[in-house]
Write an enzyme that holds these catalytic residues in place. Structure first.
Site, PDB file in Angstrom:
ATOM      1  N   GLU A 113      -0.111  -0.482   5.802  1.00  0.00           N
ATOM      2  CA  GLU A 113       0.902   0.086   6.697  1.00  0.00           C
ATOM      3  C   GLU A 113       0.792   1.602   6.770  1.00  0.00           C
ATOM      4  OE1 GLU A 113       4.591   1.895   8.084  1.00  0.00           O
ATOM      5  OE2 GLU A 113       3.745   2.063   6.062  1.00  0.00           O
ATOM      6  N   ASP A 158       0.854  -1.194   0.000  1.00  0.00           N
ATOM      7  CA  ASP A 158       0.000   0.000   0.000  1.00  0.00           C
ATOM      8  C   ASP A 158       0.888   1.242   0.000  1.00  0.00           C
ATOM      9  OD1 ASP A 158       0.698  -0.580   2.833  1.00  0.00           O
ATOM     10  OD2 ASP A 158      -0.515   1.193   3.242  1.00  0.00           O
TER      11      ASP A 158
END
Length: 451
Positions: free
Chosen positions: A156, A92
């Site tokens: 994250e 991500d």
């Protein structure tokens, strides 16, 4: 880089690495599904899963984590009796901010001036590629000498803790002798560095309400309490005159006694405008690695274009607080909330909402894995010794892994050196760093297996 078979193999794989990073960067995998389609993150997860399957990983799975995102897991068996190493990265990315402000499109990997530009190129899709390169180099030169667990996180950057909670619920899944977190970076391009500490973080939304609705500023301004002005005063209370963070009851942290950061170099790295002072006190390393730091990440209020002459009834902000090792993030969250509630002016109504939280981390740099890493870096970066630095950012999973597996050694390396400008417009990765760190990781795995 001195000639050796591993280095030669990685060099030969760099065109493939660029092609794969181009594919991975193209996914708009921001794990904020109010802004970006969930399908983009899911497609990126499938890409990583397919890459692991192609490399011979077993038990490849898309893990549905409690925050609604997916992490990608795979297991590559090594020789019988070998040690187990967990390789971590995340797929991500941060939002691209102002896409129009990018020199080239943020989700199109573009080479310019010897660097590859694109959102996630360094943080941390490049880390995924780094791990793959290291494993391919070993497979081409005698095989991978350890059992490898691979985990690619899907949220994250959001700090929502999906993988942390999943790991706590499935404690055997990520257990390993050593963990290599591929989400840090060298202190400077060409200077091999392991990150020894991470600041923890908490994020909090704060809303101030003063009126039932907006009012005409000519008719009511001067007596009607302005929520935006109240919010500005409240946010200002979080800093001293020199810009230091001042939250009631929060200890200031300690001095940093490791690698120092030259102030002029920091000004250049941070692109501070001429004549603008740095904030805080102490050394630069103290300020960015060893002391708390508050940042206002955003404010909800009327934009200048289209604003009307109104006294605002409500205003909202997102506040981030970074805390160094030695300060508990949960306590820091409590103190931040109490400070915001206490310092709101004029009796305005204030509400807070915690968005994310992660504890700070401090590594044991005396462990055998660090010796193996130092030897690997000395080969991949001839003439350079491994350096220890801190990082102001947070990787909440580190503390979860340290708590679940207290015997495990945790090392942090990666591609996010200062020129990478992670989280900013025109993020980029140095292909030379990608190549050298992939060699480093391959040699580390070989050294560690033999130790």
């Amino acid at each position: 880089m001195s000639s050796n078979p591993v280095a030669e193999t990685v060099a030969s794989l760099m065109p493939r690495a660029r092609a794969e990073l181009t594919e991975l960067v193209a996914f708009r995998s921001v794990a904020d599904f109010d802004q970006f389609p969930r399908s983009e993150s899911e497609a990126a997860a499938r890409w990583v899963a397919d890459a692991l399957t192609a490399e011979g990983f077993q038990d490849v799975d898309l893990l549905d984590t409690p925050d609604g995102t997916q992490s990608v897991y795979g297991y590559l068996p090594g020789p019988e009796g070998a040690k187990t190493v967990l390789l971590y990265a995340h797929y991500d990315v941060q939002p691209p901010l102002d896409e129009a402000g990018w020199t080239t499109p943020p989700f199109e990997l573009t080479e310019r001036d010897g660097r590859w530009y694109g959102r996630g190129a360094a943080d941390c899709k490049g880390g995924v590629i780094m791990h793959l390169l290291a494993l391919r180099a070993l497979k081409a030169n005698g095989g991978v000498p350890v059992h490898v667990k691979f985990i690619a996180e899907g949220s994250e950057e959001q700090g929502t803790g999906g993988l942390e909670r999943y790991a706590e619920q499935h404690p055997a899944l990520l257990e390993a002798d050593t963990v290599v977190i591929g989400d840090a970076g060298n202190f400077r391009t060409g200077l091999p560095t392991v990150t020894a500490t991470l600041r923890g973080m908490t994020m909090m939304r704060v809303q101030v309400d003063t009126l039932e609705g907006n009012l005409h500023s000519g008719q009511f301004g001067g007596a009607a309490p302005d929520a935006l002005a109240a919010l500005i005063r409240l946010l200002d209370s979080l800093r001293a005159k020199d810009g230091s963070t001042t939250i009631d009851g929060l200890t200031p942290g300690a001095a940093w006694d490791g690698l120092q950061y030259d102030e002029e170099q920091f000004r250049a790295d941070a692109r501070v405008l001429d004549g603008v002072e740095l904030i805080g006190s102490g050394t630069v390393a103290d300020r960015i690695w060893a002391t708390p730091a508050v940042t206002v990440l955003g404010i909800d209020c009327p934009p200048v274009v289209g604003a009307t002459p109104s006294v605002q009834a409500s205003a909202r902000a997102l506040v981030s607080l970074r805390v160094p090792p030695g300060i508990d993030a949960e306590e820091a969250t409590r103190l931040l909330r109490a400070h915001l509630e206490t310092h709101t002016p004029w009796g305005a109504r204030v509400s807070t909402e915690q968005i994310g939280q992660g504890q700070p981390f401090s590594a044991d740099t005396t462990s055998p894995a660090y010796a193996a890493m130092a030897d690997a870096m000395a080969v991949a970066y001839p003439g350079q010794e491994m350096q220890y630095a801190g990082q102001g950012g947070s990787i909440p999973l580190c503390n979860t892994l340290a708590a679940l597996y207290p015997h495990a050694e945790i090392l942090l390396i990666g591609l996010s050196e200062p020129e990478a400008r992670i989280h900013a417009v025109d993020e980029s990765v140095s292909p030379q760093e990608l190549e050298r760190l992939s060699v480093t990781e391959a040699l580390f795995l070989r050294n560690y297996a033999a130790g």
